[in-house]
Motif scaffolding. Structure first.
Motif, PDB file in Angstrom:
ATOM      1  N   MET A 281      10.818   9.194  -6.056  1.00 19.22           N
ATOM      2  CA  MET A 281      11.722   9.666  -7.101  1.00 19.22           C
ATOM      3  C   MET A 281      13.180   9.310  -6.803  1.00 19.22           C
ATOM      4  SD  MET A 281       9.978  11.240  -9.513  1.00 19.22           S
ATOM      5  CE  MET A 281      11.103  12.403 -10.279  1.00 19.22           C
ATOM      6  N   MET A 282      13.604   9.470  -5.549  1.00 18.85           N
ATOM      7  CA  MET A 282      15.016   9.315  -5.201  1.00 18.85           C
ATOM      8  C   MET A 282      15.348   7.927  -4.678  1.00 18.85           C
ATOM      9  SD  MET A 282      15.735  13.029  -3.474  1.00 18.85           S
ATOM     10  CE  MET A 282      17.483  12.681  -3.333  1.00 18.85           C
ATOM     11  N   LEU A 283      14.465   7.376  -3.845  1.00 19.29           N
ATOM     12  CA  LEU A 283      14.718   6.048  -3.295  1.00 19.29           C
ATOM     13  C   LEU A 283      14.089   4.943  -4.139  1.00 19.29           C
ATOM     14  CD1 LEU A 283      14.205   6.698   0.537  1.00 19.29           C
ATOM     15  CD2 LEU A 283      16.286   6.922  -0.842  1.00 19.29           C
ATOM     16  N   LYS A 284      13.291   5.346  -5.160  1.00 27.42           N
ATOM     17  CA  LYS A 284      12.658   4.403  -6.091  1.00 27.42           C
ATOM     18  C   LYS A 284      11.764   3.400  -5.364  1.00 27.42           C
ATOM     19  CE  LYS A 284      15.113   6.365  -9.281  1.00 27.42           C
ATOM     20  NZ  LYS A 284      14.502   7.385 -10.174  1.00 27.42           N
ATOM     21  N   LYS A 285      11.088   3.873  -4.332  1.00 26.71           N
ATOM     22  CA  LYS A 285      10.203   2.987  -3.582  1.00 26.71           C
ATOM     23  C   LYS A 285       8.855   2.854  -4.286  1.00 26.71           C
ATOM     24  CE  LYS A 285      11.931   3.432   1.149  1.00 26.71           C
ATOM     25  NZ  LYS A 285      11.544   3.737   2.550  1.00 26.71           N
ATOM     26  N   ASP A 286       8.189   1.761  -4.009  1.00 24.28           N
ATOM     27  CA  ASP A 286       6.870   1.497  -4.564  1.00 24.28           C
ATOM     28  C   ASP A 286       5.864   2.513  -4.042  1.00 24.28           C
ATOM     29  OD1 ASP A 286       4.699  -0.298  -5.759  1.00 24.28           O
ATOM     30  OD2 ASP A 286       4.162  -0.307  -3.626  1.00 24.28           O
ATOM     31  N   ILE A 287       5.085   3.103  -4.946  1.00 25.91           N
ATOM     32  CA  ILE A 287       4.192   4.193  -4.563  1.00 25.91           C
ATOM     33  C   ILE A 287       3.139   3.742  -3.550  1.00 25.91           C
ATOM     34  CG2 ILE A 287       2.663   3.789  -6.537  1.00 25.91           C
ATOM     35  CD1 ILE A 287       3.468   7.167  -4.811  1.00 25.91           C
ATOM     36  N   LYS A 288       2.683   2.516  -3.653  1.00 21.78           N
ATOM     37  CA  LYS A 288       1.663   2.037  -2.716  1.00 21.78           C
ATOM     38  C   LYS A 288       2.204   1.990  -1.298  1.00 21.78           C
ATOM     39  CE  LYS A 288      -1.578  -1.735  -1.813  1.00 21.78           C
ATOM     40  NZ  LYS A 288      -2.083  -3.065  -2.288  1.00 21.78           N
ATOM     41  N   SER A 289       3.390   1.403  -1.134  1.00 24.26           N
ATOM     42  CA  SER A 289       3.969   1.308   0.209  1.00 24.26           C
ATOM     43  C   SER A 289       4.354   2.690   0.736  1.00 24.26           C
ATOM     44  CB  SER A 289       5.184   0.388   0.203  1.00 24.26           C
ATOM     45  OG  SER A 289       6.219   0.905  -0.625  1.00 24.26           O
ATOM     46  N   VAL A 290       4.818   3.568  -0.147  1.00 24.16           N
ATOM     47  CA  VAL A 290       5.173   4.926   0.259  1.00 24.16           C
ATOM     48  C   VAL A 290       3.933   5.676   0.727  1.00 24.16           C
ATOM     49  CG1 VAL A 290       5.975   7.168  -0.577  1.00 24.16           C
ATOM     50  CG2 VAL A 290       7.239   5.110  -1.159  1.00 24.16           C
ATOM     51  N   ASN A 291       2.825   5.530   0.013  1.00 22.00           N
ATOM     52  CA  ASN A 291       1.581   6.192   0.410  1.00 22.00           C
ATOM     53  C   ASN A 291       1.101   5.693   1.768  1.00 22.00           C
ATOM     54  OD1 ASN A 291       1.265   7.909  -1.766  1.00 22.00           O
ATOM     55  ND2 ASN A 291      -0.005   6.499  -2.941  1.00 22.00           N
ATOM     56  N   GLN A 292       1.216   4.391   1.987  1.00 18.03           N
ATOM     57  CA  GLN A 292       0.777   3.818   3.266  1.00 18.03           C
ATOM     58  C   GLN A 292       1.627   4.349   4.416  1.00 18.03           C
ATOM     59  OE1 GLN A 292       1.068  -0.382   2.452  1.00 18.03           O
ATOM     60  NE2 GLN A 292      -1.049  -0.536   1.743  1.00 18.03           N
ATOM     61  N   GLU A 293       2.929   4.387   4.203  1.00 17.94           N
ATOM     62  CA  GLU A 293       3.812   4.893   5.250  1.00 17.94           C
ATOM     63  C   GLU A 293       3.571   6.377   5.499  1.00 17.94           C
ATOM     64  OE1 GLU A 293       8.466   4.833   6.600  1.00 17.94           O
ATOM     65  OE2 GLU A 293       8.012   4.739   4.475  1.00 17.94           O
ATOM     66  N   ALA A 294       3.351   7.126   4.415  1.00 24.00           N
ATOM     67  CA  ALA A 294       3.089   8.557   4.559  1.00 24.00           C
ATOM     68  C   ALA A 294       1.831   8.804   5.383  1.00 24.00           C
ATOM     69  CB  ALA A 294       2.958   9.206   3.182  1.00 24.00           C
ATOM     70  N   GLN A 295       0.801   8.030   5.119  1.00 23.69           N
ATOM     71  CA  GLN A 295      -0.442   8.186   5.885  1.00 23.69           C
ATOM     72  C   GLN A 295      -0.207   7.871   7.354  1.00 23.69           C
ATOM     73  OE1 GLN A 295      -3.161   9.497   4.901  1.00 23.69           O
ATOM     74  NE2 GLN A 295      -3.503   9.107   2.725  1.00 23.69           N
ATOM     75  N   THR A 296       0.604   6.860   7.643  1.00 25.68           N
ATOM     76  CA  THR A 296       0.920   6.517   9.027  1.00 25.68           C
ATOM     77  C   THR A 296       1.672   7.649   9.716  1.00 25.68           C
ATOM     78  OG1 THR A 296       1.017   4.154   8.495  1.00 25.68           O
ATOM     79  CG2 THR A 296       2.129   4.866  10.513  1.00 25.68           C
ATOM     80  N   LEU A 297       2.647   8.225   9.014  1.00 22.06           N
ATOM     81  CA  LEU A 297       3.413   9.333   9.586  1.00 22.06           C
ATOM     82  C   LEU A 297       2.525  10.557   9.805  1.00 22.06           C
ATOM     83  CD1 LEU A 297       6.705   9.068   7.475  1.00 22.06           C
ATOM     84  CD2 LEU A 297       6.500   8.729   9.945  1.00 22.06           C
ATOM     85  N   LEU A 298       1.646  10.829   8.870  1.00 23.24           N
ATOM     86  CA  LEU A 298       0.739  11.973   9.021  1.00 23.24           C
ATOM     87  C   LEU A 298      -0.156  11.787  10.234  1.00 23.24           C
ATOM     88  CD1 LEU A 298      -0.228  12.547   5.268  1.00 23.24           C
ATOM     89  CD2 LEU A 298       1.134  14.090   6.689  1.00 23.24           C
ATOM     90  N   GLU A 299      -0.654  10.577  10.424  1.00 26.84           N
ATOM     91  CA  GLU A 299      -1.487  10.294  11.594  1.00 26.84           C
ATOM     92  C   GLU A 299      -0.678  10.489  12.875  1.00 26.84           C
ATOM     93  OE1 GLU A 299      -4.625   9.577  11.982  1.00 26.84           O
ATOM     94  OE2 GLU A 299      -5.293   9.257   9.913  1.00 26.84           O
ATOM     95  N   ARG A 300       0.587  10.016  12.864  1.00 28.82           N
ATOM     96  CA  ARG A 300       1.423  10.096  14.053  1.00 28.82           C
ATOM     97  C   ARG A 300       1.655  11.548  14.465  1.00 28.82           C
ATOM     98  NH1 ARG A 300       7.625   8.420  14.014  1.00 28.82           N
ATOM     99  NH2 ARG A 300       6.875   6.709  12.717  1.00 28.82           N
TER     100      ARG A 300
END
Length: 212
Positions: A102-121
């Motif tokens: 919403m704020m950084l206007k990032k692509d949802i696919k890349s945001v989801n991938q990064e979020a999953q990586t952070l959650l795993e970490r």
């Protein structure tokens, strides 16, 4: 590097912060300690831009910076709140990805991938589709940290991150903060927990209530 010069704040005519000077070097952990009512959380809120100051200046990497008016502040200074402030109607993944999309206007696919990586970490693998009510206090704390990290802040602030946690979870948060330091994250932690503060701190700021 974050610098505060002569930061002042009053509420209803009462001085809470009186000419605070402070420097936090990149990659360092500052803990802010002191009794209730001394202004710890007020100082944190001023640094994060949630509360405007009455006087003084902020500098980020040598440039003048106003946290309260900077439109991209969530991408500069992240905050992990004491009560987590997760959206109860959103899943863990949705809580994490909302602001970047919403704020950084990032692509949802890349945001989801990064979020999953952070959650795993942060040992939250398999929790992406759960809702906050399905999580323990420690898991909510970690989700709140992941949500802040997803905005790629230069500085991460915590308000009493161990206040609602048992000793094992307190140690877990301690390790997360120290691991983030190893990755170069600059962090400011408000806490009543002196042993916790002493363990993680590169520098410690003690604040005292202003005398009437």
């Amino acid at each position: 590097m974050l610098e505060l010069k002569q930061i002042t704040k009053k509420f209803d005519g009462k001085v809470i912060l009186d000419g605070v000077d402070l420097t936090v070097a990149d990659g360092q952990i500052l803990t802010i300690v002191g009794p209730s009512g001394a202004g710890k959380t007020t100082l944190l809120r001023c640094i994060s831009g949630l509360t405007p100051v009455d006087g003084g200046k902020f500098f980020l990497d040598g440039q003048a910076f106003d946290p309260a008016t900077n439109r991209d502040n969530d991408a500069v200074i992240g905050v992990v709140f004491q009560d987590f402030q997760l959206f109860p109607n959103l899943t863990v993944l949705q809580n994490v990805t909302l602001a970047p999309t919403m704020m950084l206007k990032k692509d949802i696919k890349s945001v989801n991938q990064e979020a999953q990586t952070l959650l795993e970490r942060l040992n939250l693998g398999g929790k992406a589709d759960l809702y906050p009510y399905e999580l323990s206090g420690g898991q909510k704390q970690r989700v709140a940290i992941v949500r802040a990290l997803a905005m790629h802040p230069k500085l991460l602030c915590y308000d009493e991150p161990t206040s609602a946690l048992d000793p094992d979870l307190r140690h877990e948060v301690e390790q997360i903060i120290l691991n983030l330091k190893q990755q170069g994250m600059t962090q400011i932690v408000v806490t009543h927990d002196m042993p916790f503060a002493e363990t993680i701190a590169d520098q410690m700021l003690r604040v005292e209530p202003k005398q009437a």
